[in-house]
Design an enzyme around this catalytic site. Sequence first.
Site, PDB file in Angstrom:
ATOM      1  N   LYS A  58       4.769  19.741   3.686  1.00 51.86           N
ATOM      2  CA  LYS A  58       3.389  19.929   3.229  1.00 51.86           C
ATOM      3  C   LYS A  58       3.217  21.288   2.533  1.00 51.86           C
ATOM      4  O   LYS A  58       2.488  21.387   1.548  1.00 51.86           O
ATOM      5  CB  LYS A  58       2.419  19.793   4.409  1.00 51.86           C
ATOM      6  CG  LYS A  58       2.364  18.385   5.026  1.00 51.86           C
ATOM      7  CD  LYS A  58       1.890  17.334   4.027  1.00 51.86           C
ATOM      8  CE  LYS A  58       1.459  16.043   4.690  1.00 51.86           C
ATOM      9  NZ  LYS A  58       1.143  14.983   3.692  1.00 51.86           N
ATOM     10  N   ILE A  95      -6.990  13.826  12.536  1.00 50.25           N
ATOM     11  CA  ILE A  95      -7.710  12.574  12.296  1.00 50.25           C
ATOM     12  C   ILE A  95      -7.158  11.497  13.238  1.00 50.25           C
ATOM     13  O   ILE A  95      -5.937  11.368  13.385  1.00 50.25           O
ATOM     14  CB  ILE A  95      -7.506  12.108  10.835  1.00 50.25           C
ATOM     15  CG1 ILE A  95      -7.738  13.252   9.836  1.00 50.25           C
ATOM     16  CG2 ILE A  95      -8.403  10.906  10.522  1.00 50.25           C
ATOM     17  CD1 ILE A  95      -9.097  13.883   9.862  1.00 50.25           C
ATOM     18  N   GLY A 148      -7.472  18.208   8.857  1.00 54.69           N
ATOM     19  CA  GLY A 148      -7.243  18.529  10.271  1.00 54.69           C
ATOM     20  C   GLY A 148      -6.843  17.283  11.042  1.00 54.69           C
ATOM     21  O   GLY A 148      -6.287  16.343  10.474  1.00 54.69           O
ATOM     22  N   MET A 200       9.311   4.580  -0.344  1.00 52.74           N
ATOM     23  CA  MET A 200       9.270   5.853  -1.066  1.00 52.74           C
ATOM     24  C   MET A 200      10.437   6.788  -0.717  1.00 52.74           C
ATOM     25  O   MET A 200      10.484   7.915  -1.206  1.00 52.74           O
ATOM     26  CB  MET A 200       7.933   6.564  -0.812  1.00 52.74           C
ATOM     27  CG  MET A 200       6.755   5.883  -1.469  1.00 52.74           C
ATOM     28  SD  MET A 200       6.927   5.845  -3.257  1.00 52.74           S
ATOM     29  CE  MET A 200       7.161   4.119  -3.581  1.00 52.74           C
ATOM     30  N   TYR A 214       7.828  18.333   8.935  1.00 50.11           N
ATOM     31  CA  TYR A 214       6.556  17.865   8.376  1.00 50.11           C
ATOM     32  C   TYR A 214       5.815  19.036   7.720  1.00 50.11           C
ATOM     33  O   TYR A 214       5.364  18.951   6.570  1.00 50.11           O
ATOM     34  CB  TYR A 214       5.718  17.249   9.503  1.00 50.11           C
ATOM     35  CG  TYR A 214       4.303  16.866   9.133  1.00 50.11           C
ATOM     36  CD1 TYR A 214       4.043  15.724   8.387  1.00 50.11           C
ATOM     37  CD2 TYR A 214       3.219  17.652   9.545  1.00 50.11           C
ATOM     38  CE1 TYR A 214       2.737  15.379   8.063  1.00 50.11           C
ATOM     39  CE2 TYR A 214       1.921  17.311   9.228  1.00 50.11           C
ATOM     40  CZ  TYR A 214       1.687  16.168   8.487  1.00 50.11           C
ATOM     41  OH  TYR A 214       0.397  15.832   8.165  1.00 50.11           O
TER      42      TYR A 214
END
Length: 295
Positions: free
Chosen positions: A187, A218, A216, A90, A183
Amino acid sequence: MWKKVVAVLIGILVGIWLFDDFDQSTLKGKRVLITGASTGIGEQMAYHYAQMGAKIVVTARREQRLKEVVAKCREAGDADGQYEYIAADMSDMASTLTVVQDAVNKLGGLDILVLNHITLIPLTPWNGSRENLTLLDNVININFRAYIHLASHALPHIEKSHGSIIVVSSYAGKVGQPFLTEYSASKFALDGFFSSLRQEMKIKNCDISITLCIIGFIGTENSIHQLEEAGQQFLIDFLKPASPSDAALAIIKGGVKRAREMYFPYFQVKPILLLKEWFPELCDFINRWVYTQMP
Ligand SMILES: NC(=O)c1ccc[n+]([C@@H]2O[C@H](COP(=O)([O-])OP(=O)(O)OC[C@H]3O[C@@H](n4cnc5c(N)ncnc54)[C@H](OP(=O)(O)O)[C@@H]3O)[C@@H](O)[C@H]2O)c1
Ligand SMILES: *[C@@H]1O[C@H](CO)[C@@H](O)[C@H](O)[C@H]1NC(C)=O
Ligand SMILES: *[C@@H]1O[C@H](CO)[C@@H](O)[C@H](O)[C@H]1NC(C)=O
């Protein structure tokens, strides 16, 4: 008097419980494309969708892992269900078009697009070096631009099926995080783009849903590894990661409900977002504190 209060409270709880339930059967036969599905939350989403009777195309770079995911989908779902993979990178915008075209050809259309992949980056401070700027380009390409390209190629098909786009974002896409600058930026950018696109869809009376997922901590292999590498054992112990399978199921639910946004784990994420609205300094302080407890 108190009996009435208790009755009303029980009524509300039952209401929430009933409302929170969702009809899995609506996913039967639905055509789903999931990106970043060779590991982590994306992989778990594939198994849930398979078990609910959807037709699935999974994509990521590692072909061998994708083959294994497809085999496990067959175990979770119908042995003769349709589960396929497309290996693609991607960071290359040209492949976003081939992935969507291939998936649409394989599935005969598209109902649900799950944008979930991310590139792995270490938790490190930003110092404005050439290295930082190069990494920024890469992160924005993979985590942001590829999402827009994929959604744009898929949009005509999803419009036709009155389907859904699910955008997996993060708590870091609502609150700035130290040591995660690129990051977090990628987002936040997703929120800006997809919240605007949602408005245009409504203006056009176009019946597609866009669900932004605010996730949150994980416990995927990669997220735990990245935090351990950065010496953030405290954060791992303090936040207690939720299971990737539970996160995957919650995201799928959000999509079925055609929710605008979903939060998981709800009580880890939502209260601090509400706090941010009125007490941003306090919210920032808590975030800094969690990240700076390393030995
Ligand atoms: N885990 C958490 O704590 C957490 C918290 C908040 C939000 N989220 C969000 O949840 C989503 C999934 O996270 P996760 O922890 O499950 O991630 P993960 O386990 O690291 O999985 C990332 C996926 O993206 C694929 N990928 C990486 N680079 C790629 C590239 N250049 N082209 C195509 N595919 C690529 C990977 O497969 P290949 O390596 O095979 O390409 C893998 O399937 C992400 O959007 C993330 O931001 C996660
Ligand atoms: C960034 O840090 C590196 C070493 O970690 C240093 O060599 C470089 O000069 C710094 N760059 C800037 C712009 O401060
Ligand atoms: C920024 O660059 C420095 C040195 O070039 C590096 O040590 C650091 O890991 C980079 N951080 C990010 C967030 O890219």
